[in-house]
Design a protein around this motif. Structure first.
Motif, PDB file in Angstrom:
ATOM      1  N   PRO A  18       0.824  -1.215   0.000  1.00  0.00           N
ATOM      2  CA  PRO A  18       0.000   0.000   0.000  1.00  0.00           C
ATOM      3  C   PRO A  18       0.855   1.261   0.000  1.00  0.00           C
ATOM      4  N   PHE A  40      -6.373  -2.662   3.342  1.00  0.00           N
ATOM      5  CA  PHE A  40      -5.704  -2.876   2.064  1.00  0.00           C
ATOM      6  C   PHE A  40      -5.521  -4.368   1.859  1.00  0.00           C
ATOM      7  N   TYR A  50      -8.113  -0.949  -1.918  1.00  0.00           N
ATOM      8  CA  TYR A  50      -8.331  -0.250  -0.657  1.00  0.00           C
ATOM      9  C   TYR A  50      -9.788  -0.442  -0.287  1.00  0.00           C
ATOM     10  N   ALA A  64      -8.346   4.784  -4.033  1.00  0.00           N
ATOM     11  CA  ALA A  64      -6.974   4.744  -3.517  1.00  0.00           C
ATOM     12  C   ALA A  64      -6.592   6.128  -3.008  1.00  0.00           C
TER      13      ALA A  64
END
Length: 106
Positions: A18, A40, A50, A64
């Motif tokens: 992430p 995530f 996400y 995101a």
């Protein structure tokens, strides 16, 4: 055999990573960002997504996060102090160089 070599080379997929910092392990497949409660998917069917908890408790895909961009800035600062010089002491002459002190108001 060559098929064994190909399957060994492909291997398991690398874990998705992430954006940002502060992620903690939530489960074998999910990470969580505790302050924002964003999840995530690091592996599995949610890999690279996400997620946020919806009202019914399930996880729903969310956008995101924005990736930060470095931008040059210029900062200038200044400070100043104004000090009034002390009047010259004239204990010997009885008067200062600037003249007598002002009279008090009536």
């Amino acid at each position: 055999s060559s098929s064994h070599l190909v399957s060994h080379m492909a291997g398991p997929e690398k874990d998705a990573v992430p954006v940002g910092e502060g992620w903690a392990r939530h489960s074998q497949e999910l990470l969580v960002h505790p302050p924002s409660q964003i999840f995530f998917g690091q592996r599995g069917e949610q890999r690279g997504k996400y997620l946020v908890r919806s009202d019914d408790g399930s996880l729903a895909v969310c956008p995101a996060p924005h990736v930060g961009v470095d931008a040059p800035i210029e900062v200038r600062a200044a400070g100043a102090s104004v000090l009034r010089p002390l009047p010259a002491a004239s204990s010997e002459t009885g008067a200062s160089a600037a003249g007598p002190p002002p009279a008090p108001p009536d």
